[in-house]
Design an enzyme around this catalytic site. Structure first.
Site: not given
Ligand code: AMP
Length: 547
Positions: A187, A332, A441, A446
């Site tokens: 990640t 994930e 918070k 929130w």
């Molecule tokens: P990654 O593992 O690098 O693909 O990042 C995943 C994270 O990107 C998620 O937990 C979200 O916080 C953000 N994310 C993915 N898709 C979206 C979306 N369509 N809108 C807003 N945030 C997103």
């Protein structure tokens, strides 16, 4: 019940099935890659033969079942060859993010214990700079995408030389369990060291069905698929696997990711579906305002990774006839989690309402289950207002990070805690409102930093704004707005006008306790606001209401 057991075949869901099917039924279909010297084209028939040769090559260079095979590469046909050769051989494809800081790249290669790394010649210098710190790599295989190259890496072998040195006949694939690891990816969005996610054959197999399902992304044989999202970022959202599964023509952009390159490629190859983050589409939209391209072949664009602005979804559709499907996912979750697919009866809704749904992150893909819980762990109602942390489970959701004690805090009763905060509307559509760690918070309630900063950024004197939690003696945390004024308003903008601007839109207790003006908001390597750095900078800040 026992007499009914075993009356259906125990057929492992492994990637061999996709590859063999593609080679057998679609050998004439094309795989196209943009390269420095032009366009490389070959057929699935050629592809199939080379994947088998590559498996022979993995054996020759001493890769054992279960070994990690790293790739540091752009989206190319060679990368796609490793995508199938490594897992079908029984090894684990480990895609390396070429945009990571070098210390993290080093950490990832060492932590995964990559045995060999396949690297594009254009990226050699990244590995050359960290080579003395890599403990597990026994061989670097260079994929020449530049013409001539030299390297201080050792030992090295050239990809094409390696392929030329092995038998031409098909490789006898091993029988693998569907639970065997096929790939892994770390990640990028974490604080601290990246965390490793491992994908089984089964997870990728089932995920590909979800990507191919009609009514959603619907990747099919008639598609011309252009994965713009990098193959090192969450499996290019699963597009390469799904495209091979259905025998779709694949177009790889290589390192050419500028808006003009992408538009040209879509036009030339008559691309029908593609996927990329919003930043790419903002760039393409601006280009289309100045230059003409024929993008009429596009039937669908998947967008995600961060929130796609509603205005842009609407503008692309109304001005250029390009349909966007907003999706949410994570490394994930292999990564497809939810998609903003409107329901049929929404067709008759007014524009305003329909685009509001389309700009949300959507409802879960078949196979994925979601829920959102409040701070006490109680499920939130579907009222579109209450916020909760999104949790997911399903056959392609991780059940634990690779060799990482942080696994313990990532799960609750068998659900994966995403760290994303959402609301769920009465139709079941989620909307991401923040990351858990970015929420403010205040006295146990929130406040969404994202909502506040989006509202501030609409102010005509504001260029950028980020909202963070500042410590408060009574409420624990209160919102602090950090604002970059447009240069021409640098000396005239005031805190009061920002607060007043927000006052009509938010409850009083949501309003920031203070507004500070700065020259720049710190950004991460992928251009997101770096709230960690901001929080650090303002950790001792005393809010005016707190004194
Ligand atoms: P990654 O593992 O690098 O693909 O990042 C995943 C994270 O990107 C998620 O937990 C979200 O916080 C953000 N994310 C993915 N898709 C979206 C979306 N369509 N809108 C807003 N945030 C997103």
């Amino acid at each position: 019940m026992s007499e009914f057991r075993g009356l259906i075949m125990d057929f492992p869901l492994t990637l061999h099935h996709f590859l063999e099917r593609a080679g057998k039924y679609f050998p004439k279909k094309e795989i196209v890659t943009r390269t420095r010297t032009g366009v490389h084209r070959y057929t699935y028939g050629d592809y199939y033969r080379r994947v088998h040769q590559l498996a022979h090559a993995l054996k020759k260079i001493g890769v054992e079942p279960g070994d990690r095979v790293g790739t540091l590469a752009w989206n190319t046909y060679r990368h796609l060859e490793i995508y199938f050769a490594a897992p079908c051989y029984g090894a684990v494809l480990h895609t390396l993010n070429l945009r990571l800081p070098l210390d993290q790249l080093t950490y990832i290669i060492n932590h995964a214990e990559d045995k060999v790394v396949f690297v594009d010649a254009s990226l050699l210098q990244l590995l050359e700079r960290i080579k003395d710190h890599l403990h597990s790599v026994r061989l670097f295989v260079v994929m020449n995408d530049v013409g001539e190259y030299q390297t201080s890496l050792s030992p090295v072998v050239d990809y094409e030389d390696l392929l030329a040195s092995v038998p031409q006949e098909p490789y006898p694939w091993p029988e693998l369990s569907e639970w065997a690891a096929a790939g892994m990816c770390y990640t990028s969005g974490t604080t601290g060291n990246p965390k490793g996610v491992v994908y089984s054959h089964r997870a990728i197999f089932l995920h590909s069905f979800a990507v191919a399902m009609a009514g959603g992304i619907g990747v099919n044989e008639r598609d011309v698929v252009l994965p713009i999202v990098p193959m090192f970022h969450a499996n290019a959202w699963g597009l390469p696997f799904a495209a091979v599964m259905v025998g779709a023509k694949i177009v790889n952009p290589g390192p050419f990711l500028q808006p003009r390159d992408l538009c040209q490629l879509i036009q030339d190859e008559r691309v029908t579906m593609t996927g990329a983050v919003p930043t790419i589409w903002i760039g393409i939209y601006n280009l289309l305002k100045q230059e003409k391209f024929d993008l009429s072949s596009l039937r669908l664009v998947v967008v995600g990774g961060s929130a796609m602005p509603r205005q842009l979804i609407e503008a692309f559709e109304k001005e250029y006839g390009i349909y966007f499907l907003h999706a949410w996912g994570m490394t994930e979750t292999t990564p497809l989690g939810t998609m903003a697919i409107p329901k049929s009866y929404m067709d008759g809704w007014p524009d305003e309402q329909r685009y509001e749904v389309r700009a949300k992150q959507g409802i879960p893909a078949v196979g994925v289950e979601i829920r959102a819980v409040d701070a006490e762990g109680k499920e939130i109602p579907w009222d579109g207002k209450t916020m909760g942390e999104l949790q997911v489970r399903g056959p392609w959701v991780t059940s634990g990070y690779y060799n990482d004690p942080r696994t313990a805090e990532a799960f609750m009763d068998g659900w994966f805690k995403t760290g994303d905060v959402v609301t769920i509307d009465p139709e079941g559509y989620i909307q991401i409102v923040d990351r858990v760690k970015d929420l403010v918070k205040s006295g146990g309630e929130w406040i969404s930093s994202v909502d506040l900063e989006n509202a501030i950024m609409v102010h005509p004197k504001v260029l950028e704004a980020a909202v963070i939690a500042a410590p408060h003696p009574k409420w624990q945390e209160r919102p602090l707005a950090v604002v970059v004024p447009k240069p021409e308003y640098k000396d005239s903008i005031t805190k009061e006008e920002i607060i007043e601007f927000l006052a009509g839109r938010f409850a009083k207790w949501w309003l920031p306790d203070d507004v500070v003006f700065v020259e720049e908001i710190p950004k991460t390597s992928v251009g997101k606001f770096d709230k960690k750095v901001l929080r650090d900078r303002f950790k001792d800040y005393t809010l005016p209401t707190a004194v």
